[in-house]
Design a protein around this motif. Sequence first.
Motif, PDB file in Angstrom:
ATOM      1  N   UNK A 112       0.756  -1.228  -0.039  1.00 33.69           N
ATOM      2  CA  UNK A 112       0.070   0.067  -0.187  1.00 33.69           C
ATOM      3  C   UNK A 112       0.761   1.171   0.159  1.00 33.69           C
ATOM      4  N   UNK A 113       2.027   1.186   0.622  1.00 34.01           N
ATOM      5  CA  UNK A 113       2.969   2.453   0.649  1.00 34.01           C
ATOM      6  C   UNK A 113       3.755   2.682  -0.635  1.00 34.01           C
ATOM      7  N   UNK A 114       3.913   1.639  -1.342  1.00 28.21           N
ATOM      8  CA  UNK A 114       4.406   1.521  -2.702  1.00 28.21           C
ATOM      9  C   UNK A 114       4.304   0.406  -3.527  1.00 28.21           C
ATOM     10  N   UNK A 115       3.646   0.306  -4.503  1.00 29.04           N
ATOM     11  CA  UNK A 115       3.369  -0.690  -5.388  1.00 29.04           C
ATOM     12  C   UNK A 115       4.453  -1.368  -5.769  1.00 29.04           C
ATOM     13  N   UNK A 116       4.454  -2.772  -5.495  1.00 29.93           N
ATOM     14  CA  UNK A 116       5.861  -3.648  -5.660  1.00 29.93           C
ATOM     15  C   UNK A 116       6.688  -3.791  -4.572  1.00 29.93           C
ATOM     16  N   UNK A 117       6.506  -2.881  -3.478  1.00 27.83           N
ATOM     17  CA  UNK A 117       7.310  -3.018  -2.284  1.00 27.83           C
ATOM     18  C   UNK A 117       6.908  -4.432  -1.425  1.00 27.83           C
ATOM     19  N   UNK A 118       7.905  -4.743  -0.679  1.00 26.18           N
ATOM     20  CA  UNK A 118       7.618  -6.115   0.080  1.00 26.18           C
ATOM     21  C   UNK A 118       7.999  -5.594   1.567  1.00 26.18           C
ATOM     22  N   UNK A 119       7.872  -6.720   2.552  1.00 23.82           N
ATOM     23  CA  UNK A 119       8.472  -6.481   3.700  1.00 23.82           C
ATOM     24  C   UNK A 119       9.376  -7.825   4.339  1.00 23.82           C
ATOM     25  N   UNK A 120      10.250  -7.713   5.010  1.00 23.49           N
ATOM     26  CA  UNK A 120      11.212  -8.813   5.569  1.00 23.49           C
ATOM     27  C   UNK A 120      11.298  -8.253   7.067  1.00 23.49           C
ATOM     28  N   UNK A 121      11.185  -9.608   7.659  1.00 22.42           N
ATOM     29  CA  UNK A 121      11.008  -9.612   9.377  1.00 22.42           C
ATOM     30  C   UNK A 121      12.396  -9.320   9.801  1.00 22.42           C
ATOM     31  N   UNK A 122      12.456  -8.418  10.893  1.00 23.32           N
ATOM     32  CA  UNK A 122      13.641  -8.080  11.661  1.00 23.32           C
ATOM     33  C   UNK A 122      13.559  -8.737  12.848  1.00 23.32           C
ATOM     34  N   UNK A 123      12.510  -8.863  13.314  1.00 25.34           N
ATOM     35  CA  UNK A 123      12.258  -9.548  14.590  1.00 25.34           C
ATOM     36  C   UNK A 123      10.762 -10.022  14.822  1.00 25.34           C
ATOM     37  N   UNK A 124      10.525 -10.977  15.673  1.00 21.60           N
ATOM     38  CA  UNK A 124       9.288 -11.685  16.006  1.00 21.60           C
ATOM     39  C   UNK A 124       9.248 -11.992  17.546  1.00 21.60           C
ATOM     40  N   UNK A 125       8.651 -11.391  18.162  1.00 25.35           N
ATOM     41  CA  UNK A 125       8.595 -12.014  19.540  1.00 25.35           C
ATOM     42  C   UNK A 125       7.142 -12.377  19.978  1.00 25.35           C
ATOM     43  N   UNK A 126       7.091 -13.589  20.894  1.00 24.47           N
ATOM     44  CA  UNK A 126       5.977 -14.225  20.947  1.00 24.47           C
ATOM     45  C   UNK A 126       5.777 -14.529  22.343  1.00 24.47           C
ATOM     46  N   UNK A 127       4.611 -14.428  23.069  1.00 15.67           N
ATOM     47  CA  UNK A 127       4.220 -14.626  24.312  1.00 15.67           C
ATOM     48  C   UNK A 127       3.048 -15.644  24.434  1.00 15.67           C
ATOM     49  N   UNK A 128       3.442 -16.853  25.138  1.00 16.55           N
ATOM     50  CA  UNK A 128       2.386 -17.727  25.366  1.00 16.55           C
ATOM     51  C   UNK A 128       1.594 -17.394  26.404  1.00 16.55           C
ATOM     52  N   UNK A 129       0.171 -17.653  26.191  1.00 16.72           N
ATOM     53  CA  UNK A 129      -0.861 -17.167  27.201  1.00 16.72           C
ATOM     54  C   UNK A 129      -1.570 -18.340  27.608  1.00 16.72           C
ATOM     55  N   UNK A 130      -1.908 -19.195  26.832  1.00 18.19           N
ATOM     56  CA  UNK A 130      -2.973 -20.380  26.901  1.00 18.19           C
ATOM     57  C   UNK A 130      -2.706 -21.520  25.993  1.00 18.19           C
ATOM     58  N   UNK A 131      -3.194 -22.725  26.321  1.00 19.18           N
ATOM     59  CA  UNK A 131      -2.906 -23.813  25.365  1.00 19.18           C
ATOM     60  C   UNK A 131      -4.171 -24.034  24.326  1.00 19.18           C
ATOM     61  N   UNK A 132      -3.873 -24.373  23.144  1.00 19.66           N
ATOM     62  CA  UNK A 132      -4.850 -24.743  22.232  1.00 19.66           C
ATOM     63  C   UNK A 132      -5.043 -26.234  22.219  1.00 19.66           C
ATOM     64  N   UNK A 133      -6.189 -26.524  21.693  1.00 17.31           N
ATOM     65  CA  UNK A 133      -6.718 -27.893  21.827  1.00 17.31           C
ATOM     66  C   UNK A 133      -7.010 -28.401  20.540  1.00 17.31           C
ATOM     67  N   UNK A 134      -7.138 -29.593  20.276  1.00  8.06           N
ATOM     68  CA  UNK A 134      -7.400 -30.473  19.049  1.00  8.06           C
ATOM     69  C   UNK A 134      -8.671 -29.830  18.779  1.00  8.06           C
ATOM     70  N   UNK A 135      -9.112 -29.705  17.531  1.00 10.83           N
ATOM     71  CA  UNK A 135     -10.298 -29.461  16.920  1.00 10.83           C
ATOM     72  C   UNK A 135     -10.985 -27.983  17.130  1.00 10.83           C
ATOM     73  N   UNK A 136     -10.043 -27.117  17.925  1.00 16.15           N
ATOM     74  CA  UNK A 136     -10.281 -25.807  18.259  1.00 16.15           C
ATOM     75  C   UNK A 136     -10.099 -25.040  16.729  1.00 16.15           C
ATOM     76  N   UNK A 137     -10.857 -23.997  16.788  1.00 18.67           N
ATOM     77  CA  UNK A 137     -10.610 -23.052  15.530  1.00 18.67           C
ATOM     78  C   UNK A 137     -10.109 -21.851  16.228  1.00 18.67           C
ATOM     79  N   UNK A 138      -8.709 -21.693  15.488  1.00 19.29           N
ATOM     80  CA  UNK A 138      -7.963 -20.471  16.009  1.00 19.29           C
ATOM     81  C   UNK A 138      -8.209 -19.110  15.059  1.00 19.29           C
ATOM     82  N   UNK A 139      -8.515 -18.259  15.649  1.00 16.35           N
ATOM     83  CA  UNK A 139      -8.512 -16.891  14.791  1.00 16.35           C
ATOM     84  C   UNK A 139      -7.246 -16.093  15.124  1.00 16.35           C
TER      85      UNK A 139
END
Length: 139
Positions: A72-99
Amino acid sequence: MSDVPPGFAPVQSKGFGGFTGPVYRGHDAKGEVFIFDVAAQHLNGGDRLHGGMMMTLASMVLGEAAKSAAEKSEPGADARALSLNCDFVSAGERDERVECRATITRATRSVLFIAGELCVGSRILMSATGVYAIKRAEA
């Protein structure tokens, strides 16, 4: 995936991302959302959604948000990850739908800051933040 909502389409992933799904992308009343149903192959040894799978989903969702914002900022532009930080809060279970949702929290000419969550209903499984470099299209 059973009962995929109308208007949702599979996320086409190459390489490693192709082993994670299926993951679907669409819109609901809150905006853009990715959905994913937890199956047996996504579980850890404790029969819960594997942390690596949650991190992969976060990487996919935040990365897609970054690519869309860069384009959206510039047609043809792309993005590359510099960092990704994740914090686990709760467990997911089989057959659940994750949004999974992502929000651009700050954007400069060359860097995007993004926050996201993986949820089952109102239960947060994981929160994530990422920093992405905008790679301008070459002329």
